[in-house]
Design an enzyme around this catalytic site. Structure first.
Site, mmCIF file in Angstrom:
data_model
loop_
_atom_site.group_PDB
_atom_site.id
_atom_site.type_symbol
_atom_site.label_atom_id
_atom_site.label_comp_id
_atom_site.label_asym_id
_atom_site.label_seq_id
_atom_site.Cartn_x
_atom_site.Cartn_y
_atom_site.Cartn_z
ATOM 1 N N LYS A 1 8.729 -2.939 15.670
ATOM 2 C CA LYS A 1 9.057 -1.562 15.241
ATOM 3 C C LYS A 1 10.034 -0.934 16.233
ATOM 4 C CE LYS A 1 6.634 -1.544 11.552
ATOM 5 N NZ LYS A 1 7.339 -1.670 10.281
ATOM 6 N N SER B 1 6.433 3.426 13.287
ATOM 7 C CA SER B 1 5.012 3.675 13.543
ATOM 8 C C SER B 1 4.839 4.452 14.830
ATOM 9 C CB SER B 1 4.312 2.318 13.674
ATOM 10 O OG SER B 1 3.034 2.465 14.228
ATOM 11 N N ARG C 1 -7.667 9.885 16.052
ATOM 12 C CA ARG C 1 -6.377 9.538 15.443
ATOM 13 C C ARG C 1 -5.962 10.620 14.447
ATOM 14 N NH1 ARG C 1 -7.009 6.470 18.867
ATOM 15 N NH2 ARG C 1 -6.753 4.208 18.935
ATOM 16 N N PHE D 1 -15.848 1.199 17.757
ATOM 17 C CA PHE D 1 -15.349 0.552 18.973
ATOM 18 C C PHE D 1 -15.326 1.521 20.154
ATOM 19 C CE2 PHE D 1 -12.629 -2.177 15.885
ATOM 20 C CZ PHE D 1 -13.666 -3.084 15.708
ATOM 21 N N TYR E 1 3.896 -6.876 17.081
ATOM 22 C CA TYR E 1 4.113 -5.961 15.946
ATOM 23 C C TYR E 1 4.796 -4.683 16.425
ATOM 24 C CZ TYR E 1 3.132 -2.325 12.520
ATOM 25 O OH TYR E 1 3.265 -1.269 11.654
ATOM 26 N N ASN F 1 7.971 -9.975 -1.666
ATOM 27 C CA ASN F 1 7.628 -11.400 -1.801
ATOM 28 C C ASN F 1 6.131 -11.606 -2.057
ATOM 29 O OD1 ASN F 1 6.426 -10.982 0.680
ATOM 30 N ND2 ASN F 1 7.809 -12.287 1.840
ATOM 31 N N TYR G 1 0.826 -1.225 0.000
ATOM 32 C CA TYR G 1 0.000 0.000 0.000
ATOM 33 C C TYR G 1 0.860 1.276 0.000
ATOM 34 C CZ TYR G 1 -3.234 3.446 2.134
ATOM 35 O OH TYR G 1 -3.969 4.558 2.433
HETATM 36 P P1 NAD Z 1 1.644 -3.657 3.055
HETATM 37 O O1 NAD Z 1 1.423 -4.995 3.683
HETATM 38 O O2 NAD Z 1 0.677 -3.184 2.043
HETATM 39 O O3 NAD Z 1 3.118 -3.614 2.415
HETATM 40 C C1 NAD Z 1 4.184 -4.366 2.907
HETATM 41 C C2 NAD Z 1 4.791 -5.120 1.734
HETATM 42 O O4 NAD Z 1 5.916 -5.873 2.177
HETATM 43 C C3 NAD Z 1 3.816 -6.109 1.087
HETATM 44 O O5 NAD Z 1 3.797 -5.883 -0.295
HETATM 45 C C4 NAD Z 1 4.410 -7.473 1.431
HETATM 46 O O6 NAD Z 1 4.153 -8.424 0.394
HETATM 47 C C5 NAD Z 1 5.878 -7.156 1.570
HETATM 48 N N1 NAD Z 1 6.656 -8.028 2.456
HETATM 49 C C6 NAD Z 1 6.389 -8.389 3.741
HETATM 50 N N2 NAD Z 1 7.384 -9.143 4.222
HETATM 51 C C7 NAD Z 1 8.318 -9.253 3.238
HETATM 52 C C8 NAD Z 1 9.577 -9.888 3.143
HETATM 53 N N3 NAD Z 1 10.089 -10.582 4.171
HETATM 54 N N4 NAD Z 1 10.261 -9.798 2.000
HETATM 55 C C9 NAD Z 1 9.754 -9.104 0.941
HETATM 56 N N5 NAD Z 1 8.570 -8.477 0.969
HETATM 57 C C10 NAD Z 1 7.859 -8.547 2.119
HETATM 58 O O7 NAD Z 1 1.783 -2.598 4.240
HETATM 59 P P2 NAD Z 1 1.837 -1.012 4.202
HETATM 60 O O8 NAD Z 1 0.611 -0.495 4.850
HETATM 61 O O9 NAD Z 1 2.215 -0.538 2.871
HETATM 62 O O10 NAD Z 1 3.018 -0.774 5.240
HETATM 63 C C11 NAD Z 1 4.369 -0.615 4.827
HETATM 64 C C12 NAD Z 1 5.243 -0.506 6.061
HETATM 65 O O11 NAD Z 1 4.797 0.598 6.852
HETATM 66 C C13 NAD Z 1 5.206 -1.729 6.979
HETATM 67 O O12 NAD Z 1 6.500 -1.935 7.509
HETATM 68 C C14 NAD Z 1 4.260 -1.298 8.063
HETATM 69 O O13 NAD Z 1 4.502 -1.985 9.281
HETATM 70 C C15 NAD Z 1 4.574 0.178 8.191
HETATM 71 N N6 NAD Z 1 3.472 0.956 8.763
HETATM 72 C C16 NAD Z 1 2.228 0.877 8.213
HETATM 73 C C17 NAD Z 1 1.174 1.582 8.796
HETATM 74 C C18 NAD Z 1 -0.218 1.488 8.219
HETATM 75 O O14 NAD Z 1 -1.165 1.826 8.931
HETATM 76 N N7 NAD Z 1 -0.399 1.053 6.976
HETATM 77 C C19 NAD Z 1 1.392 2.382 9.925
HETATM 78 C C20 NAD Z 1 2.693 2.463 10.450
HETATM 79 C C21 NAD Z 1 3.729 1.736 9.860
HETATM 80 N N1 UFG Z 2 -12.084 1.591 14.717
HETATM 81 C C1 UFG Z 2 -13.435 1.348 14.804
HETATM 82 N N2 UFG Z 2 -13.949 0.331 14.045
HETATM 83 C C2 UFG Z 2 -13.195 -0.433 13.210
HETATM 84 C C3 UFG Z 2 -11.808 -0.168 13.122
HETATM 85 C C4 UFG Z 2 -11.278 0.855 13.899
HETATM 86 O O1 UFG Z 2 -14.144 2.015 15.546
HETATM 87 O O2 UFG Z 2 -13.731 -1.349 12.562
HETATM 88 C C5 UFG Z 2 -11.508 2.717 15.490
HETATM 89 C C6 UFG Z 2 -10.442 2.307 16.488
HETATM 90 O O3 UFG Z 2 -11.002 1.936 17.721
HETATM 91 C C7 UFG Z 2 -9.579 3.578 16.540
HETATM 92 C C8 UFG Z 2 -9.708 4.159 15.131
HETATM 93 O O4 UFG Z 2 -10.869 3.584 14.574
HETATM 94 O O5 UFG Z 2 -10.149 4.491 17.448
HETATM 95 C C9 UFG Z 2 -8.518 3.838 14.248
HETATM 96 O O6 UFG Z 2 -8.288 2.429 14.251
HETATM 97 P P1 UFG Z 2 -7.288 1.739 13.221
HETATM 98 O O7 UFG Z 2 -7.328 0.261 13.499
HETATM 99 O O8 UFG Z 2 -7.585 2.188 11.839
HETATM 100 O O9 UFG Z 2 -5.875 2.361 13.611
HETATM 101 P P2 UFG Z 2 -5.080 2.305 14.986
HETATM 102 O O10 UFG Z 2 -4.787 3.717 15.357
HETATM 103 O O11 UFG Z 2 -5.708 1.439 15.982
HETATM 104 O O12 UFG Z 2 -3.757 1.531 14.509
HETATM 105 C C10 UFG Z 2 -2.889 2.092 13.550
HETATM 106 C C11 UFG Z 2 -2.196 1.012 12.733
HETATM 107 C C12 UFG Z 2 -1.305 0.190 13.600
HETATM 108 C C13 UFG Z 2 -0.388 1.075 14.363
HETATM 109 C C14 UFG Z 2 -1.170 2.111 15.126
HETATM 110 C C15 UFG Z 2 -0.299 3.098 15.828
HETATM 111 O O13 UFG Z 2 -3.133 0.150 12.161
HETATM 112 O O14 UFG Z 2 -0.519 -0.633 12.771
HETATM 113 O O15 UFG Z 2 -1.964 2.858 14.195
HETATM 114 O O16 UFG Z 2 0.517 3.733 14.900
HETATM 115 F F1 UFG Z 2 0.320 0.314 15.225
#
Ligand code: NAD
Ligand code: UFG
Length: 338
Positions: free
Chosen positions: A153, A124, A231, A218, A149, A32, A11
């Site tokens: 990080k 994160s 958030r 929630f 998770y 991958n 993403y």
């Molecule tokens: P995503 O799952 O869409 O992208 C991660 C990609 O990494 C995927 O395409 C997956 O196939 C690939 N991948 C996972 N393990 C692998 C490996 N060992 N080797 C090669 N490829 C691998 O997730 P995203 O939302 O794009 O998140 C990207 C990064 O940002 C992640 O590290 C995630 O933890 C971090 N992050 C995401 C959020 C969020 O809310 N989306 C918030 C904070 C941090």
């Molecule tokens: N929520 C709902 N209903 C749902 C999903 C979420 O009410 O179906 C609420 C949650 O309670 C929260 C808000 O929407 O108040 C946001 O929830 P998310 O799950 O979208 O995001 P979070 O802030 O809980 O978590 C995100 C990332 C995590 C990261 C965290 C802190 O998903 O990976 O932020 O950075 F760890």
């Protein structure tokens, strides 16, 4: 300059590849495909009219990493690859520690050997301790994570900052994302979660498109303006642009630096529901349910350091985020899978 993007088919990675190509960086992706579809990269190339290079494989594969560095002159690495589902990490801690820590250890091992020491890491806001006052600054307390998770990080930040401390030739940039949502305005790339979405926005869009019956909010008894959780939602295109700014900063600044990537403004779950309905003129049924265990009431960033040192600021507002999330979902009701 060529940038190696691990997890580039995902993403945030796909949106970042697009912004890098738009600014004439060469882009090399390793993924991958464990949580993504290679169509995202085809579409990035269609949208930009530029080519990138894709290696399908795992970041823990040492031979593949050596091959990539031998075949491409890489100037900076953006390390997105990792597993990211909080709940799943509680059920499968070993898989999360293995994937997220060993990928970083292998990547930095090979980087050290080839002498390419510029890396940007996807951290994160989850690394911040829950008891901090808002807004969160880069100097706020970290640790006390509530799931594997989050610990991956936190530990990866420790690993990378330790490496940069020991060898001054390293340049490490730790980016702490708040809540990325939205999609590219074309509606051609976006978030495509597998199974039931854990996060709010993909759940909302799947309800709106008819794939799920209703949203569960929630908890409505938090100490916030309407009782629902608050958030710092950030548009994924703004986030991607933050990575381009970080590349420029990282290649010019050895050492280790941490940045928040957020907007600085918090919105509640009901703010999201109301804005989504108004902007998109769609129905969005919801019910109030119990709090989700582990959730905090409020979380938002102080993004001042990113503005000052990276010269980066989020520009898109909540209406943009709701419009673009919906544009992606309605044009791709089954994500990339159709
Ligand atoms: P995503 O799952 O869409 O992208 C991660 C990609 O990494 C995927 O395409 C997956 O196939 C690939 N991948 C996972 N393990 C692998 C490996 N060992 N080797 C090669 N490829 C691998 O997730 P995203 O939302 O794009 O998140 C990207 C990064 O940002 C992640 O590290 C995630 O933890 C971090 N992050 C995401 C959020 C969020 O809310 N989306 C918030 C904070 C941090
Ligand atoms: N929520 C709902 N209903 C749902 C999903 C979420 O009410 O179906 C609420 C949650 O309670 C929260 C808000 O929407 O108040 C946001 O929830 P998310 O799950 O979208 O995001 P979070 O802030 O809980 O978590 C995100 C990332 C995590 C990261 C965290 C802190 O998903 O990976 O932020 O950075 F760890």
């Amino acid at each position: 300059m060529n940038v190696l993007v691990t997890g580039g088919a995902g993403y945030i990675g796909s949106h970042t590849c697009l912004e890098l190509l738009e600014r004439d960086y060469g882009v090399v992706v390793i993924d991958n495909l464990s949580n993504s579809n290679p169509k995202s990269l085809d579409r990035v190339q269609e949208l930009t009219g530029k080519q990138l290079k894709f290696y399908e494989g795992d970041v823990r594969d040492e031979a593949l990493l050596r091959k990539i560095f031998a075949e491409n002159e890489i100037g900076c690495v953006i390390h997105f690859a990792g597993l990211k589902a909080v709940g799943e990490s509680v059920a499968k801690p070993w898989e999360y520690y293995d994937n997220n820590l060993n990928s970083t250890l292998m990547l930095t091992k090979v980087m050290k050997e080839v002498g390419m020491k510029n890396i940007i890491f996807s951290s994160s806001a989850t690394v911040y301790t829950a008891t901090n006052e808002m807004p969160l600054r880069e100097t706020s307390a970290t640790g006390g994570c509530t799931n594997p998770y989050g610990w991956t990080k936190y530990m990866t930040e420790q690993i990378l900052s330790g490496i940069a401390f020991a060898d001054k030739a390293w340049s490490v940039c730790l980016l702490r994302y708040f809540n990325p949502i939205g999609a590219h305005e074309s509606g051609r790339i976006g978030e495509d979660p597998r199974g039931i979405p854990n996060n709010l926005m993909p759940y909302i869009t799947q309800v709106a498109v008819g794939r799920r019956e209703k949203l569960s909010v929630f908890g409505n008894d938090y100490e916030t303006h309407d009782g629902t959780g608050v958030r710092d939602y950030i548009h994924v295109v703004d986030l991607a642009k933050g990575h381009v700014a970080a590349v420029e900063y990282t290649v010019n600044h050895p050492g280790c630096e941490v940045f928040n990537l957020g907007t600085g403004t918090g919105y509640s779950v009901l703010d999201m529901v109301h804005t989504f309905r108004e902007v998109n003129q769609v129905a969005l049924p919801y019910v109030i349910t119990d709090r989700r265990p582990g959730d905090i009431a409020v979380c938002y960033a102080d993004p001042a350091k990113s503005a000052e040192l990276l010269g980066w600021k989020a520009e898109k507002n909540l209406a943009d985020m709701c419009r673009d999330s919906w544009n992606w979902q309605k044009n791709n009701p089954q994500g990339y899978g159709e």
